[in-house]
Design a protein around this motif. Structure first.
Motif, short mmCIF file in Angstrom:
data_model
loop_
_atom_site.label_atom_id
_atom_site.label_comp_id
_atom_site.label_asym_id
_atom_site.label_seq_id
_atom_site.Cartn_x
_atom_site.Cartn_y
_atom_site.Cartn_z
N GLN A 208 7.56 6.85 -1.31
CA GLN A 208 6.29 6.13 -1.42
C GLN A 208 6.30 5.18 -2.62
O GLN A 208 5.86 4.02 -2.51
N ARG A 209 6.84 5.61 -3.74
CA ARG A 209 6.96 4.72 -4.91
C ARG A 209 7.86 3.53 -4.59
O ARG A 209 7.58 2.39 -4.97
N PHE A 210 8.96 3.79 -3.90
CA PHE A 210 9.89 2.74 -3.51
C PHE A 210 9.18 1.68 -2.66
O PHE A 210 9.27 0.48 -2.93
N TYR A 211 8.45 2.12 -1.63
CA TYR A 211 7.78 1.15 -0.75
C TYR A 211 6.68 0.40 -1.48
O TYR A 211 6.51 -0.81 -1.26
N LYS A 212 5.96 1.06 -2.36
CA LYS A 212 4.94 0.35 -3.15
C LYS A 212 5.57 -0.72 -4.02
O LYS A 212 5.03 -1.82 -4.16
N ARG A 213 6.73 -0.41 -4.59
CA ARG A 213 7.43 -1.40 -5.41
C ARG A 213 7.82 -2.63 -4.60
O ARG A 213 7.88 -3.75 -5.12
N LEU A 214 8.05 -2.43 -3.30
CA LEU A 214 8.42 -3.54 -2.43
C LEU A 214 7.22 -4.27 -1.83
O LEU A 214 7.38 -5.16 -1.01
N GLY A 215 6.00 -3.88 -2.24
CA GLY A 215 4.80 -4.59 -1.80
C GLY A 215 4.01 -3.93 -0.70
O GLY A 215 2.98 -4.46 -0.27
N PHE A 216 4.44 -2.78 -0.21
CA PHE A 216 3.67 -2.07 0.80
C PHE A 216 2.50 -1.36 0.14
O PHE A 216 2.59 -0.94 -1.02
N THR A 217 1.40 -1.25 0.86
CA THR A 217 0.23 -0.53 0.34
C THR A 217 -0.13 0.60 1.29
O THR A 217 0.04 0.48 2.51
N ALA A 218 -0.63 1.68 0.74
CA ALA A 218 -1.09 2.79 1.57
C ALA A 218 -2.34 2.31 2.32
O ALA A 218 -3.30 1.88 1.71
N SER A 219 -2.28 2.39 3.66
CA SER A 219 -3.37 1.83 4.44
C SER A 219 -3.83 2.71 5.58
O SER A 219 -4.84 2.41 6.21
N HIS A 220 -3.11 3.75 5.90
CA HIS A 220 -3.44 4.57 7.06
C HIS A 220 -3.37 6.05 6.70
O HIS A 220 -2.73 6.43 5.71
N VAL A 221 -3.97 6.86 7.53
CA VAL A 221 -3.79 8.30 7.47
C VAL A 221 -3.03 8.65 8.75
O VAL A 221 -3.52 8.42 9.85
N GLY A 222 -1.83 9.16 8.60
CA GLY A 222 -1.02 9.48 9.77
C GLY A 222 -1.26 10.90 10.23
O GLY A 222 -1.56 11.79 9.44
N MET A 223 -1.13 11.09 11.52
CA MET A 223 -1.30 12.41 12.11
C MET A 223 -0.21 12.61 13.16
O MET A 223 0.26 11.64 13.75
N THR A 224 0.18 13.85 13.36
CA THR A 224 1.29 14.16 14.27
C THR A 224 0.94 15.34 15.14
O THR A 224 0.28 16.28 14.68
N VAL A 225 1.36 15.30 16.37
CA VAL A 225 1.36 16.47 17.24
C VAL A 225 2.78 16.58 17.79
O VAL A 225 3.37 15.58 18.22
N ARG A 226 3.38 17.73 17.69
CA ARG A 226 4.75 17.94 18.17
C ARG A 226 4.74 18.72 19.46
O ARG A 226 3.90 19.60 19.66
#
Length: 154
Positions: free
Chosen positions: A135-153
């Motif tokens: 997450q730190r890596f992607y933020k450094r590249l300009g990505f921002t936290a924008s969603h809440v992800g959910m999963t069903v397996r």
């Protein structure tokens, strides 16, 4: 921490074992991947499906003849955002002995440029909540936290 120059190319069938090894090389991957010799057939079957799909690109970063990174880029047309097309990054990995050398950054920058060239108006990615370094890596590249992800397996 020197940046290692790599070439980025479309993955080939003979890259599958190296890709799976990178996918298995963390706390989440160890539990969900089957790193066996030979690899189980479903990995190769999945590779063939991805390779045939024109909206998917599985690429590797190669250095001195060795696969040292990978990612998958999906181009997703949609109706939202005024009919915008988005790029989705998946399975971004760098071999553990090659991290912190700029390889992941080169891969992500390649994917963003490729998505832009294919008409995408944004690039999204998913990373597990427990992967705080990623997450730190992607933020450094300009990505921002924008969603809440959910999963069903299944």
């Amino acid at each position: 921490m020197t940046t290692k120059s790599v070439s980025i190319r479309r993955a080939r069938r003979d890259d599958v074992a190296a890709i799976v090894a990178m996918l298995a090389d963390d706390h989440l991957g160890r539990a969900r991947e089957r790193l066996e010799d030979p690899l189980p057939a479903p990995y190769y079957e999945a590779f063939e499906r991805v390779d045939r799909d024109p909206k998917l690109q599985l690429v590797v970063a190669e250095s001195e003849g060795r696969v040292v990174g990978c990612l998958q880029l999906a181009i997703l047309p949609g109706l939202s955002s005024q009919g915008g097309t988005r790029g989705l990054l998946e399975d971004v990995r760098v071999a553990s002995d090659c991290r912190s050398r700029g390889i992941g950054e080169q891969l992500v920058q390649w994917a963003v440029a490729e998505a832009k060239a294919k008409g995408c108006n944004l690039v999204e990615l998913l990373t597990h909540a427990s992967r705080v370094d990623a997450q730190r890596f992607y933020k450094r590249l300009g990505f921002t936290a924008s969603h809440v992800g959910m999963t069903v397996r299944f």
